[in-house]
Write a protein that holds these residues in place. Structure first.
Motif, mmCIF file in Angstrom:
data_model
loop_
_atom_site.group_PDB
_atom_site.id
_atom_site.type_symbol
_atom_site.label_atom_id
_atom_site.label_comp_id
_atom_site.label_asym_id
_atom_site.label_seq_id
_atom_site.Cartn_x
_atom_site.Cartn_y
_atom_site.Cartn_z
ATOM 1 N N PHE A 1 -27.810 -6.487 16.994
ATOM 2 C CA PHE A 1 -27.765 -7.789 16.247
ATOM 3 C C PHE A 1 -28.335 -8.435 18.254
ATOM 4 C CE2 PHE A 1 -24.364 -7.001 13.179
ATOM 5 C CZ PHE A 1 -25.238 -5.953 12.338
ATOM 6 N N LEU A 2 -27.508 -8.176 18.973
ATOM 7 C CA LEU A 2 -28.233 -8.895 20.012
ATOM 8 C C LEU A 2 -29.601 -9.091 20.295
ATOM 9 C CD1 LEU A 2 -24.679 -9.738 22.167
ATOM 10 C CD2 LEU A 2 -25.866 -11.279 20.441
ATOM 11 N N TRP B 1 -32.252 -8.104 18.494
ATOM 12 C CA TRP B 1 -33.211 -8.931 17.672
ATOM 13 C C TRP B 1 -32.831 -10.001 17.968
ATOM 14 C CZ3 TRP B 1 -33.030 -11.877 13.589
ATOM 15 C CH2 TRP B 1 -33.864 -11.194 12.341
ATOM 16 N N ASP B 2 -31.895 -10.831 18.272
ATOM 17 C CA ASP B 2 -31.878 -12.199 18.307
ATOM 18 C C ASP B 2 -32.610 -12.863 18.862
ATOM 19 O OD1 ASP B 2 -30.639 -14.537 17.008
ATOM 20 O OD2 ASP B 2 -29.300 -14.707 18.856
ATOM 21 N N ASN B 3 -32.593 -11.702 20.711
ATOM 22 C CA ASN B 3 -32.861 -12.104 21.553
ATOM 23 C C ASN B 3 -34.015 -11.823 22.069
ATOM 24 O OD1 ASN B 3 -30.913 -13.713 23.049
ATOM 25 N ND2 ASN B 3 -29.821 -11.857 22.743
ATOM 26 N N TYR B 4 -35.089 -10.513 21.458
ATOM 27 C CA TYR B 4 -36.013 -9.899 22.689
ATOM 28 C C TYR B 4 -36.783 -10.206 20.661
ATOM 29 C CZ TYR B 4 -34.125 -9.124 26.142
ATOM 30 O OH TYR B 4 -33.495 -9.138 27.276
ATOM 31 N N GLY B 5 -36.792 -10.286 18.597
ATOM 32 C CA GLY B 5 -37.020 -9.793 18.446
ATOM 33 C C GLY B 5 -37.315 -8.487 17.568
ATOM 34 N N THR B 6 -37.398 -8.070 17.912
ATOM 35 C CA THR B 6 -37.937 -6.344 17.361
ATOM 36 C C THR B 6 -36.884 -5.327 18.100
ATOM 37 O OG1 THR B 6 -39.243 -4.423 18.406
ATOM 38 C CG2 THR B 6 -38.322 -5.962 20.584
ATOM 39 N N ASP C 1 -25.044 -14.229 26.041
ATOM 40 C CA ASP C 1 -25.147 -13.081 24.632
ATOM 41 C C ASP C 1 -26.857 -11.801 25.061
ATOM 42 O OD1 ASP C 1 -27.407 -15.436 25.731
ATOM 43 O OD2 ASP C 1 -27.677 -15.341 22.620
ATOM 44 N N PHE D 1 -38.792 -8.636 10.062
ATOM 45 C CA PHE D 1 -38.107 -8.116 10.755
ATOM 46 C C PHE D 1 -38.574 -6.435 10.131
ATOM 47 C CE2 PHE D 1 -34.772 -4.242 10.196
ATOM 48 C CZ PHE D 1 -34.119 -4.154 11.388
ATOM 49 N N HIS E 1 -40.586 -15.316 10.101
ATOM 50 C CA HIS E 1 -39.289 -14.741 11.427
ATOM 51 C C HIS E 1 -39.776 -13.115 10.766
ATOM 52 C CE1 HIS E 1 -37.037 -17.547 12.813
ATOM 53 N NE2 HIS E 1 -36.593 -18.314 11.120
#
Lengths: 549, 711
Positions: free
Chosen positions: B210-211, B213-218, B239, B95, B93
């Motif tokens: 947050f959403l 980042w969670d869904n698109y990773g960037t 979401d 960030f 993972h």
């Protein structure tokens, strides 16, 4: 001879600091006030020079025959910078009553009654000790360097204050320190017995042969355990932490600041060097060519004991901190709990774990510097402030000290905009990567508990109404603690923008370390004992999918 | 209905040669540090003000230079900031959020008026704030610099985390500046209100981050836009669909839209340049920018943009109805800002980013102008802002310029035909009739009704304050007393002031602005006139500067999406022609109404109010409108009271249970343990050594037991 010359070449910063110590001891006895007042400045300048020398020098330690060839570079710079802060905290603190009387003309100068020169000389000796720890190639050097860190601190505790509590704390600290020294010396002896050598690299080679040929001997493991537990005294970890609250409270503020940072730095380095002889279990790092290298080695019992020590240290530290009324005792417990967090980095091992650990050590040093310099920049009737009552409503009289205290507490707690957050985040992520999920959960719970007492450092000075005792607060006689407070507080905020760069610097500290045998004698045995390694002969390469048990 | 669309945003090019654009962040930061240094050195001159003005001017020049350099979206990496990676055994993972800039034409468009107007307002403030030299002057300019620094970070941000940093920074700066007069309880309350209401919106933005980042990773804009362009065209899960609504919440908070608009009218408690800064250049435009910037995300749910349109349209009307019934000049302008922001959101929602951004642009000029003239009036009349107590000031020496520039501002605000705001408003309202969405046409008529009200309340101010017989009552602001009285004397001699007939207070002499304030007002008036040029070109169907700026950015597609090919009609004409006619009628009608009630026959306004008050139904409406529809009171009852009660219950529990039972109980445990182990503890050294050795012994015993029994 060239090897010797090379070793000495590494020691320029230490020599610089030791020279500074001699100068401090001499001019501390001068009859001229201005010369005596220059003592802390000399200490700061020599430290700055040492940092500069180390900074300018190309980091060429890789052929030096050390287990951690690059460790010294980072540690010397880091402890040098922190040392400047610590010297600033102590500037003007020693002899302040006596000097004030001399200034008023009530008494004449008496060389027997001043301690400033000695204090700063010991201060620099101790810091030179930390620098030497990282250059240790064998157990004797390591032992002597560790003692060079500790012995001056015993005297500093007693010198820093002329009251009975300080004398008592000094004596206590000395005897308990001697006890801890005996324990880790016994551990060293057992290690020598198990491997037949004092040289850390030879020990590392022998131990890797041993583990390759069916496991470490009990004597070696016992030796490692005892050395680890003995060093726990330096880093105030369970079960050797009992002395910390008493000694921290008894010592004067600059000395407490020193105790909370310098021995811990030395202890952590020593711990890593000792455990470095057996490597780490189930950990992997990515080499420059992208191959993941798995390390094996840190024996199960050592892992188990370290795990237990880490959990107990942070938990007892944080629970103890809740109940305190004295600021210094609270910070003592805080320093205990931070040792627990740092041990997580030790457990996580080379690569991410060490990067995070060295980052954390520096960040922790800076946070404590900030907190103690804020405390040192105020005094009450010429004495250190100590109870929370003293600093109630500090914002009204000393807004800078109050603000910095709040910032440092937020950072120690690990709140996001501050440096402490990144330090903790890196540490926890390294532990997650190494598979220590349980440890991270416990550490997070502990961080939450610690909020209970850290928030007091925010609320009491900034929100609470000024108390009667706080009315007697005054700014300290020297401006240095205030400058240190402002700089450290600003750094805690500003450095958050440069965490990646700092982590890069920290990651170079453990570069060049190989936990498995590379020596001529051991290499063949290791090679024959292990499965054929792919690629690099020195390291065991495994597929990344199998690196976690 | 808007169909699900794959938004295509031009991929950004890495442009390391543009690293000097980082100066746009560095210069305001330097201004903050210099002002802080002045505060520390206790500088008792205007030094901090001038350094701020110069550094902001420099950053405006750099924006202009950057404008010449950037043709397509670029990212500029300044330095690495956050880069976390961790693996959990199966995958890695990461960030990462670096200090990088995302510069496209939208960025530059915003930066131009942020830095440009920022410079002008700071220049104005060097004179306006002079009464506070030595006390709060440096603090004020430090605050202004923080404001513009945060706004620059927000606009230039290369990723959403940096944007969030600027977003929070803007909130902080607004808190500091609104609460500038911290000895005044109302200012402190207003600052707190602005901060807390903004926090609610910030929560939405944080959750959206947050959403995302969670869904698109960037969180990088470029990476996000490319990820969006390549995602399947089916409607996503909740979401993902929640993202635009959460972003919207953030934008509503910062840009003062229903339901979070209540902080803005109170925010005028700060010094007037701050109001100008908040209302024109910074802060409230941040919400519009956020939606324009993240426009591709609003395609994630079909109702997202229509929601924005409806909220915007309703806010526009609500703000106008409240403004009609207020008496405080700045308060009227504050509600007009809310109303105009509503237009901007309406524009974004119905699919004309061009119209919305253009309206931001024109609004920035005339609203800055209006607030600064109001500030000049307030400055001259010792804090008097009640339009019932000021009249005919254009005949007072020194106030002519103020009155005429204010007239420009008023004409623009009321969208008088062929002014800049007329074009920008027309663009938005036309899109309401062109675009296909739930009730868009109704929103268009609502917007026209709002335009009528706007013209009325705007000229109510001008006819009352600037026209008519000369008459005034000075206010009682503290800067008129003590320290400021010397200043007054100096100013008056400088102006060769003569007593004014009709003045109710003989001791008081109103004073007009000097060169700094006057030149800023003039420049703004000229800017407001010039801002109409792109609109004029848009109306004649030619490509123009603003639409070019918007078209080459991430906001482009909203404009392109709903561009339908059928040409709807309005009252029998082509929609643009029709709107020109109806819009002109609304503006002129409103102005005529205001002229009749507030200049021609001022008594009739009072008579009208009395007549309304005498009827039971209209009486209620009048009182409610004058009391801002009691929204604050309703919020108080619905949100504040339960929270207040909850806080007290929790405090009770904390005090009696947590502190009383748990902590005190815990405290007793060690004491009890201490009694048992007293020989070991209590500071006796032997006790410590036994504890330490005992601990080591226990660990070793455990080791021996576990590992020897195994082997």
């Amino acid at each position: 001879m060239t090897a010797m010359a090379q070793r000495i070449d590494q020691l320029w910063p230490e020599l610089m600091v030791l020279t500074g110590a001699v100068i401090c001891a001499l001019i501390g006895l001068s009859r001229q006030r201005s010369m005596r007042a220059a003592v802390p400045i000399v200490a700061m300048v020599t430290l700055a020079a040492a940092v500069l020398i180390e900074w300018m020098r190309p980091n060429s330690g890789s052929e030096s025959g050390l287990l951690f060839p690059s460790l010294g570079h980072y540690v010397k710079i880091a402890i040098g910078i922190l040392g400047i802060g610590l010297a600033a905290i102590g500037a003007g603190h020693m002899d302040r009553k006596f000097e004030a009387q001399i200034a008023l003309g009530r008494v004449s100068f008496d060389p027997l009654r001043v301690v400033r020169g000695e204090y700063h000389a010991f201060f620099l000796f101790s810091i030179a000790g930390v620098m030497l720890v990282c250059g240790a190639s064998d157990l004797i050097w390591l032992f002597l360097a560790l003692e060079l860190v500790s012995l001056p601190t015993y005297i500093m505790v007693a010198l820093g204050r002329s009251n009975r509590a300080a004398q008592e704390a000094g004596i206590k600290y000395f005897f308990l320190g001697a006890l801890a020294t005996a324990i880790f010396l016994y551990g060293f002896a057992l290690l020598y017995g198990a491997t037949g050598s004092l040289d850390l690299i030879v020990i590392r080679d022998w131990l890797s042969v041993q583990s390759a040929l069916g496991g470490l001997s009990s004597m070696a493991v016992l030796g490692l355990l005892l050395s680890t537990l003995g060093i726990c005294f330096k880093i105030t970890a369970v079960p050797m932490h009992f002395y910390a609250p008493d000694v921290y409270e008894g010592a004067s503020t600059p000395v407490t600041a020193f105790l909370s940072i310098v021995p811990k730095f030395a202890g952590m380095c020593a711990l890593i060097m000792l455990l470095g002889t057996v490597g780490w279990n189930g950990h992997s790092i990515t080499a420059s060519d992208g191959v993941r290298i798995a390390y094996s080695g840190l024996p199960q019992p050592v892992t188990a004991v370290l795990w237990m020590v880490a959990v107990l240290t942070m938990t007892l530290g944080n629970l103890g901190g809740i109940l305190q009324k004295s600021i210094k005792r609270t910070l003592a417990y805080s320093s205990i709990s931070h040792s627990g967090y740092m041990l997580i980095g030790v457990l996580a091992g080379p690569g991410a774990g060490f990067d995070a650990l060295f980052f954390y050590l520096f960040a922790y040093g800076l946070m404590n510097c900030a907190a103690f310099s804020a405390l040192a920049s105020v005094e009450r009737r010429g004495n250190d402030v100590d109870s929370f009552d003293d600093i109630s409503g500090l914002r009204a009289k000393q807004p800078l000290a109050a603000g910095v205290l709040a910032i440092s507490a937020g950072s120690l707690l690990g709140l996001p905009p501050f440096l402490g957050f990144f330090a903790k985040a890196y540490l926890f992520m390294a532990a997650l990567e190494a598979g220590h999920v349980g440890l991270v959960v416990i550490a997070c719970v502990n961080s939450a508990i610690s909020a209970f007492y850290y928030l007091r450092f925010v609320l009491v000075p900034l929100v609470a109404p000024p108390s009667a005792r706080a009315d007697e607060l005054a700014a300290s006689n020297s401006a240095f603690p205030r400058i240190a407070a402002a700089v450290c507080g600003a750094l805690l905020l500003l450095l958050s923008a440069f965490v990646t760069q700092m982590l890069g610097a920290a990651s170079r500290a453990s570069s060049g370390y190989t936990p498995v045998a590379v020596g001529d004698s051991a290499q063949d045995s290791v090679q024959s004992a292990r499965a054929p390694a792919g690629g690099d002969a020195n390291q065991v390469v495994v597929d990344s999918s199998t690196r976690h048990p | 209905m808007i169909a699900s669309l794959a938004y295509v945003v031009t991929p950004a090019i890495d442009a390391p040669e543009l690293r000097w654009a980082g100066l746009l962040l560095l210069l305001p930061a330097t201004a903050v540090l210099l002002a802080g240094g002045c505060a520390m050195a206790r500088v008792r001159s205007k030094l901090a003000g001038w350094t701020t003005v110069l550094l902001l001017l420099a950053s405006f020049i750099i924006t202009l230079m950057l404008y010449g350099q950037v043709q397509h979206p670029v990212t500029v990496e300044l330095f690495d900031w956050i880069d976390f990676t961790w693996g959990d055994g199966s995958k890695f993972h990461g960030f990462s959020a670096n200090f990088s800039l995302y510069v496209d034409s939208l960025t530059l468009f915003w930066m131009l008026f942020v830095t440009g107007l920022g410079t002008l307002i700071a220049l104005y403030a060097t004179e306006y704030m002079e009464v506070d030299v030595g006390q709060g002057y440096t603090r004020f300019f430090a605050g202004v610099s923080i404001f513009l620094l945060a706004m620059s970070i927000l606009v230039m941000a290369g990723n959403l985390l940096m944007l969030y940093l600027g977003w929070e920074g803007v909130g902080l700066a607004s808190y500091l500046l609104i609460g500038y007069y911290y000895t005044r309880p109302s200012a402190v309350a207003a600052a707190k209100k602005a901060f807390i209401v903004n926090r609610i919106g910030d929560l939405g933005l944080a959750l959206a981050l947050f959403l995302i980042w969670d869904n698109y990773g960037t969180l990088d804009f470029d990476g996000l836009f490319q990820a969006l362009a390549h995602q399947p065209t089916t409607w996503p899960d909740w979401d993902v669909a929640a993202i635009p609504y959460l972003i919207m919440l953030g934008a509503f908070g910062k840009s003062a839209q229903i339901p979070l608009y209540i902080w803005l009218p109170d925010a005028m408690e700060g010094p007037t340049p701050v109001s100008a800064l908040i209302h024109a250049a910074t802060m409230v435009t941040a919400g519009v920018y956020l939606i324009a910037r993240t426009m591709p995300l609003f395609a994630l749910h079909e109702m997202a943009l229509p929601t924005v349109a409806w909220v915007g349209g309703s806010t526009a009307l609500l703000g106008a109805t409240i403004a009609v019934a207020q008496y405080d000049i700045k308060r009227i302008f504050a509600y007009s800002t809310i109303s105009q922001l509503g237009y901007m959101f309406l524009g974004l929602g119905v699919g004309t980013s061009f119209g919305a951004c253009y309206h931001v642009f024109t609004h920035a000029f005339f609203k800055a102008l209006l607030f600064l003239t109001a500030g000049a009036v307030m400055h001259g009349f010792a804090g008097q802002l009640d339009l019932r107590k000021l009249s005919g000031i254009r005949r007072i020496p020194g106030f002519g310029l103020i009155s005429w520039t204010m007239l420009v501002g008023c004409l623009w605000l009321s969208a008088f035909p062929y002014t800049a705001a007329f074009f920008s408003k027309d663009e938005i309202l036309a899109q309401c009739f062109i675009g296909h969405g739930p009730g868009f046409e109704f929103l268009g008529w609502m917007g026209l009704a709002t335009a009528l009200l706007t013209a009325y309340y705007t000229f109510r101010v001008w006819f009352r304050v600037c026209a008519g017989p000369v008459h005034f009552e000075p206010g009682t602001e503290d800067h008129q007393a003590d320290a400021h009285s010397d200043q007054h004397e100096i100013v008056h001699t400088a102006h060769g002031h003569s007593p004014v007939a009709g003045a109710t207070s003989h001791a008081f002499h109103p004073h007009g602005p000097r060169w700094a304030m006057s030149s800023v007002l003039l420049i703004l008036a000229i800017g407001a006139v010039g801002a109409g040029i792109p609109g004029y070109m848009a109306l004649s169907g030619k490509p123009n500067w603003v639409s070019q700026m918007v078209a080459h950015s991430s906001a482009v597609d909203a404009a392109g999406v709903t561009q339908s090919h059928d040409h709807p009609t309005l009252i029998g004409f082509d929609v643009h022609t029709g709107l020109t006619i109806v819009g002109s009628c609304a503006a002129i009608g409103g102005i005529l109404l205001a002229w009749y009630l507030h200049l021609h026959r001022r008594k009739s306004a009072d008579a009208l109010r009395l007549a309304l008050m005498s009827h039971p139904i209209t009486r209620w409406v009048t009182i409610a409108a004058e009391n801002k529809w009691y929204v604050d009171e309703v919020y108080h009852a619905i949100f504040r009271l339960p929270l207040w009660a909850g806080a007290h219950i929790l405090a009770f529990g904390d005090h009696h249970f947590l502190d009383g039972v748990l902590v005190d109980g815990l405290a007793k445990l060690p004491a009890a343990a201490g009694r048992v182990f007293r020989p070991l503890y209590g500071g006796v050294m032997q006790g410590y050594s036994i504890s330490m050795l005992g601990g080591i012994g226990l660990i070793l015993a455990w080791f021996v037991w576990v590992w020897t029994s195994r082997g």
